[in-house]
Design an enzyme around this catalytic site. Structure first.
Site, PDB file in Angstrom:
ATOM      1  N   HIS A  27      -2.802  -7.849 -11.682  1.00  0.00           N
ATOM      2  CA  HIS A  27      -2.008  -6.982 -10.803  1.00  0.00           C
ATOM      3  C   HIS A  27      -2.879  -6.200  -9.823  1.00  0.00           C
ATOM      4  CE1 HIS A  27       2.054  -7.371 -12.600  1.00  0.00           C
ATOM      5  NE2 HIS A  27       1.358  -7.750 -13.647  1.00  0.00           N
ATOM      6  N   GLU A  75      -2.000  -4.598  -7.298  1.00  0.00           N
ATOM      7  CA  GLU A  75      -1.327  -3.383  -6.819  1.00  0.00           C
ATOM      8  C   GLU A  75      -1.518  -2.219  -7.779  1.00  0.00           C
ATOM      9  OE1 GLU A  75       1.409  -4.697  -9.915  1.00  0.00           O
ATOM     10  OE2 GLU A  75       0.196  -5.751  -8.423  1.00  0.00           O
ATOM     11  N   CYS A  79       1.186 -12.593 -10.948  1.00  0.00           N
ATOM     12  CA  CYS A  79       1.652 -12.664 -12.336  1.00  0.00           C
ATOM     13  C   CYS A  79       2.693 -13.775 -12.508  1.00  0.00           C
ATOM     14  CB  CYS A  79       2.174 -11.305 -12.797  1.00  0.00           C
ATOM     15  SG  CYS A  79       2.168 -11.140 -14.603  1.00  0.00           S
TER      16      CYS A  79
END
Length: 367
Positions: free
Chosen positions: A339, A341, A254
Site C-alpha cells: 500500500h 498510499e 493490493c
C-alpha cells in the site's frame, strides 16, 4: 486471560482452541475469518480499511485505544471489520485530536470487541495453523454448540460488492492535469487523496462498471483499488481489465494488483496467514532498493504463473519471496501488492503514484 471464571466472552477456533476474555465494542455472537496485524499504531485506519470486511483482527501490539479516534483518519465512511481482538484496551485516550473512544466507534459501526486475551499466543497459533474461522460468543455457550455453529457457517464471498460504491463519484482540483477512473473494490480514502494531490481529477466507479462505460469517461488512466476477499471472486472486473490493458495506463494496488495479474493470465493463491502490518521489507528488482511497506492481504500472485504472461516481476517480499509487484512496459500497466498510499512511518513507496502520472503523460505525448 484465558480464565473462564473472570470472563464474559470467548473465542473458539476451528482447531478447538478456546480463549476467554472480556467484551468491549458491540456485544454480539460473530463468526468470521481470524487474522492478525503486527502494526504498533494505526488501529483506526485498520478497522476502517475495507480490505478487512468480515474479518476478526487480532492486534499483536498489546495496548490499543490509548490515543482514541478522530474525524480525519478513517479509510472509509462506514467501517466493515467484523471484530477487533486485543490484549489491553484503554478506554481513557490521551490525544488532542481524539473525539471519541474506540469502544464507542465500534458500537456505532457494529464491530465486536474482545480484550484481555493472550494475543501473543493467539498470533503464534494463527501463524502455525493458518487463518481460519473463529466464533466469538458468550463464555457460557456450550463448546458443542459453538463448534456446530462454526461448522455450519459459510463465510460470504461477496465482500467487494458489499463495500464498493453503488454510484460514480468525482473528486479533484481545478484545472486537473489528468483524469483517472478509479475502480472501487473497497478503496481506501488516502488513495483518492494521493491522486488528487498530484493534480488528478478522479472519477470513482463501482467495481462492476463495464468496459464501455469506463471507456466513455475518456480517462487518461485507470486505477484498480484494494479490497477484501479472493480476487477470483471478482470475475466481472477481471474481464473488464482484460479489455482495458493496452488501451490506457493501468495501476493496481493490493486486490487491484491481483486482478491485473489474473487479467494477464497469471494465477493467485491464498497465503497461510497473510501479510498484515506496517514493516514488511520489499525489494525493488529494478532499482535494488528496499522499501518498508504497509500490507494487508490474504492472497498473492503465483510467481511461476507469471512466466507465461506479458508481465514481469518488479518487486519481491524479502520475508517470504512472494511477488510484490508486476509490470508490462509495453501496455503501461503495473501493480503492487502493498500500500503506497499508507505511511507506516517511512513513505518509501509514494513514488509509485508519480510513476502512474509519468505513464499517463507518456501516453498523452504519444497520442
Amino acid at each position: 486471560m484465558n480464565n473462564k471464571s473472570d470472563s464474559d466472552v470467548k473465542i473458539i477456533l476451528e482447531n478447538g482452541s478456546v480463549y476467554y476474555g472480556k467484551s468491549f465494542g458491540l456485544r454480539e455472537e460473530r463468526v468470521a475469518e481470524i487474522v492478525f496485524n503486527t502494526s504498533p499504531v494505526g488501529y483506526q485506519e485498520i478497522i476502517s480499511d475495507p480490505s478487512y470486511t468480515g474479518q476478526s483482527i487480532v492486534m499483536a501490539y498489546p495496548l490499543i485505544g490509548n490515543y482514541g479516534m478522530n474525524n480525519d483518519d478513517y479509510e472509509c465512511r462506514v467501517p466493515t471489520a467484523s471484530a477487533l481482538i486485543v490484549r489491553e484496551y484503554n478506554d481513557q485516550p490521551s490525544n488532542f485530536r481524539s473525539t471519541e473512544t474506540l469502544d464507542s466507534v465500534m458500537k456505532k459501526y457494529g464491530i465486536v470487541g474482545v480484550c484481555e486475551i493472550d494475543t501473543r499466543k493467539l498470533v503464534r497459533e494463527i501463524r502455525e495453523t493458518g487463518s481460519c474461522k473463529a466464533l466469538i460468543t458468550s463464555s457460557e455457550t456450550a463448546d458443542a454448540d459453538a463448534f456446530e455453529t462454526l461448522k455450519n457457517t459459510i463465510l460470504p464471498s461477496d465482500a467487494v460488492s458489499r463495500v464498493s460504491r453503488k454510484n460514480a463519484e468525482e473528486y479533484g482540483c481545478n484545472n486537473p492535469r489528468f483524469h483517472v477512473v478509479a475502480v472501487d473494490c473497497g478503496m481506501k480514502e488516502n488513495i483518492i487523496r494521493s491522486l488528487v494531490k498530484r493534480e488528478c481529477k478522479v472519477t470513482v466507479v463501482p467495481w462492476n462498471t463495464p468496459f464501455d462505460e469506463i471507456e466513455a469517461l475518456n480517462p487518461d488512466g485507470v486505477f484498480l483499488s484494494n479490497g477484501p476477499g479472493n480476487p477470483e471472486d471478482v470475475k466481472e472486473l477481471i474481464v473488464t481489465v482484460r479489455r482495458l490493458i493496452g488501451k490506457m495506463p493501468v495501476f493496481g494496488i493490493c486486490l487491484g494488483h491481483q486482478i491485473l495479474s489474473l487479467a494477464y493470465g497469471a494465477k493467485t493463491y491464498k497465503l497461510k496467514f497473510g501479510h498484515r502490518g506496517g514493516n514488511h521489507p520489499v525489494k525493488n528488482l529494478i532499482t535494488g532498493k528496499v522499501e518498508i511497506t504497509s500490507q494487508n492481504h490474504s492472497y498473492a500472485v503465483d510467481a511461476d504463473s507469471i512466466a507465461n504472461t506479458a508481465l514481469s516481476i518488479t518487486h519481491i517480499n524479502l520475508l517470504d519471496n512472494t511477488v510484490e509487484g508486476v509490470a508490462c512496459k509495453k501496455d503501461r500497466a503495473f501493480g503492487v501488492q502493498y500500500h503506497p498510499e499508507s505511511a507506516p512511518g517511512p513513505q518509501d513507496s509514494a513514488y509509485l503514484f508519480d510513476r502512474f502520472i509519468d505513464l499517463m503523460k507518456e501516453a498523452k505525448d504519444d497520442a
